[in-house]
Design a protein around this motif. Structure first.
Motif, PDB file in Angstrom:
ATOM      1  N   LEU A   1       0.816  -1.228   0.000  1.00 30.19           N
ATOM      2  CA  LEU A   1       0.000   0.000   0.000  1.00 30.19           C
ATOM      3  C   LEU A   1       0.850   1.278   0.000  1.00 30.19           C
ATOM      4  N   TYR A   2       2.168   1.112  -0.096  1.00 30.70           N
ATOM      5  CA  TYR A   2       3.079   2.265  -0.099  1.00 30.70           C
ATOM      6  C   TYR A   2       2.893   3.139   1.133  1.00 30.70           C
ATOM      7  N   LEU A   3       2.882   2.480   2.296  1.00 30.34           N
ATOM      8  CA  LEU A   3       2.744   3.153   3.581  1.00 30.34           C
ATOM      9  C   LEU A   3       3.912   2.766   4.470  1.00 30.34           C
ATOM     10  N   SER A   4       4.101   3.501   5.551  1.00 34.63           N
ATOM     11  CA  SER A   4       5.113   3.100   6.522  1.00 34.63           C
ATOM     12  C   SER A   4       4.543   1.972   7.389  1.00 34.63           C
ATOM     13  N   GLU A   5       5.434   1.205   7.990  1.00 27.99           N
ATOM     14  CA  GLU A   5       4.988   0.126   8.869  1.00 27.99           C
ATOM     15  C   GLU A   5       4.199   0.679  10.058  1.00 27.99           C
ATOM     16  N   GLY A   6       4.612   1.822  10.575  1.00 28.95           N
ATOM     17  CA  GLY A   6       3.898   2.450  11.688  1.00 28.95           C
ATOM     18  C   GLY A   6       2.479   2.843  11.316  1.00 28.95           C
ATOM     19  N   THR A   7       2.309   3.340  10.105  1.00 30.46           N
ATOM     20  CA  THR A   7       0.969   3.710   9.629  1.00 30.46           C
ATOM     21  C   THR A   7       0.096   2.467   9.517  1.00 30.46           C
ATOM     22  N   VAL A   8       0.657   1.396   8.999  1.00 27.70           N
ATOM     23  CA  VAL A   8      -0.098   0.143   8.899  1.00 27.70           C
ATOM     24  C   VAL A   8      -0.482  -0.340  10.288  1.00 27.70           C
ATOM     25  N   ARG A   9       0.452  -0.258  11.227  1.00 25.76           N
ATOM     26  CA  ARG A   9       0.162  -0.672  12.608  1.00 25.76           C
ATOM     27  C   ARG A   9      -1.018   0.123  13.162  1.00 25.76           C
ATOM     28  N   ASN A  10      -1.051   1.428  12.872  1.00 26.47           N
ATOM     29  CA  ASN A  10      -2.173   2.265  13.318  1.00 26.47           C
ATOM     30  C   ASN A  10      -3.481   1.837  12.654  1.00 26.47           C
ATOM     31  N   TYR A  11      -3.423   1.534  11.354  1.00 25.36           N
ATOM     32  CA  TYR A  11      -4.628   1.070  10.663  1.00 25.36           C
ATOM     33  C   TYR A  11      -5.107  -0.263  11.231  1.00 25.36           C
ATOM     34  N   VAL A  12      -4.194  -1.179  11.495  1.00 25.95           N
ATOM     35  CA  VAL A  12      -4.579  -2.477  12.056  1.00 25.95           C
ATOM     36  C   VAL A  12      -5.250  -2.273  13.413  1.00 25.95           C
ATOM     37  N   SER A  13      -4.686  -1.411  14.241  1.00 27.92           N
ATOM     38  CA  SER A  13      -5.293  -1.121  15.547  1.00 27.92           C
ATOM     39  C   SER A  13      -6.699  -0.555  15.398  1.00 27.92           C
ATOM     40  N   ALA A  14      -6.865   0.356  14.447  1.00 22.26           N
ATOM     41  CA  ALA A  14      -8.181   0.955  14.211  1.00 22.26           C
ATOM     42  C   ALA A  14      -9.174  -0.091  13.730  1.00 22.26           C
ATOM     43  N   VAL A  15      -8.735  -0.978  12.841  1.00 21.69           N
ATOM     44  CA  VAL A  15      -9.610  -2.042  12.328  1.00 21.69           C
ATOM     45  C   VAL A  15     -10.050  -2.950  13.469  1.00 21.69           C
ATOM     46  N   LEU A  16      -9.107  -3.386  14.288  1.00 22.91           N
ATOM     47  CA  LEU A  16      -9.442  -4.278  15.407  1.00 22.91           C
ATOM     48  C   LEU A  16     -10.419  -3.601  16.365  1.00 22.91           C
ATOM     49  N   SER A  17     -10.185  -2.335  16.632  1.00 25.53           N
ATOM     50  CA  SER A  17     -11.056  -1.590  17.538  1.00 25.53           C
ATOM     51  C   SER A  17     -12.466  -1.441  16.961  1.00 25.53           C
ATOM     52  N   LYS A  18     -12.560  -1.031  15.714  1.00 29.22           N
ATOM     53  CA  LYS A  18     -13.864  -0.813  15.085  1.00 29.22           C
ATOM     54  C   LYS A  18     -14.650  -2.115  14.917  1.00 29.22           C
ATOM     55  N   LEU A  19     -13.949  -3.215  14.692  1.00 27.21           N
ATOM     56  CA  LEU A  19     -14.628  -4.502  14.542  1.00 27.21           C
ATOM     57  C   LEU A  19     -14.876  -5.174  15.890  1.00 27.21           C
ATOM     58  N   GLU A  20     -14.337  -4.561  16.942  1.00 29.73           N
ATOM     59  CA  GLU A  20     -14.480  -5.075  18.307  1.00 29.73           C
ATOM     60  C   GLU A  20     -13.960  -6.505  18.429  1.00 29.73           C
ATOM     61  N   VAL A  21     -12.759  -6.712  17.877  1.00 31.12           N
ATOM     62  CA  VAL A  21     -12.075  -7.996  17.982  1.00 31.12           C
ATOM     63  C   VAL A  21     -10.727  -7.756  18.642  1.00 31.12           C
TER      64      VAL A  21
END
Length: 88
Positions: free
Chosen positions: A47-67
């Motif tokens: 996705l042409y992103l930094s690893e830190g940005t991906v980590r933030n997106y993964v955290s947001a996904v987990l939070s929003k999906l409540e998993v």
């Protein structure tokens, strides 16, 4: 593992639109890639992103999906048709 995912993906808990409305387009991209088993580094490269940005997106996904982890998020992605077993 494929049979287990197929079994778990069979039961629907809520409409898929609930997931697609809850997540941004980029978060959906990240969810699809993590459901395929890609690491944060691999997702970042795709996705042409930094690893830190991906980590933030993964955290947001987990939070929003409540998993609590990537596996549960991947199961939801399968269950709601965001990823096909043939893509794995």
């Amino acid at each position: 593992a494929r049979k287990l995912f197929a079994h778990v993906a069979g039961a629907t808990a809520r409409p898929s639109s609930a997931i697609t409305e809850a997540l941004s387009a980029r978060e959906l991209d990240v969810l699809r890639l993590l459901a395929r088993g890609l690491s944060n580094v691999d997702i970042a490269r795709r996705l042409y992103l930094s690893e830190g940005t991906v980590r933030n997106y993964v955290s947001a996904v987990l939070s929003k999906l409540e998993v609590s982890d990537r596996t549960q998020a991947a199961v939801l992605a399968l269950r709601y048709g965001l990823v096909k077993l043939s893509d794995l």
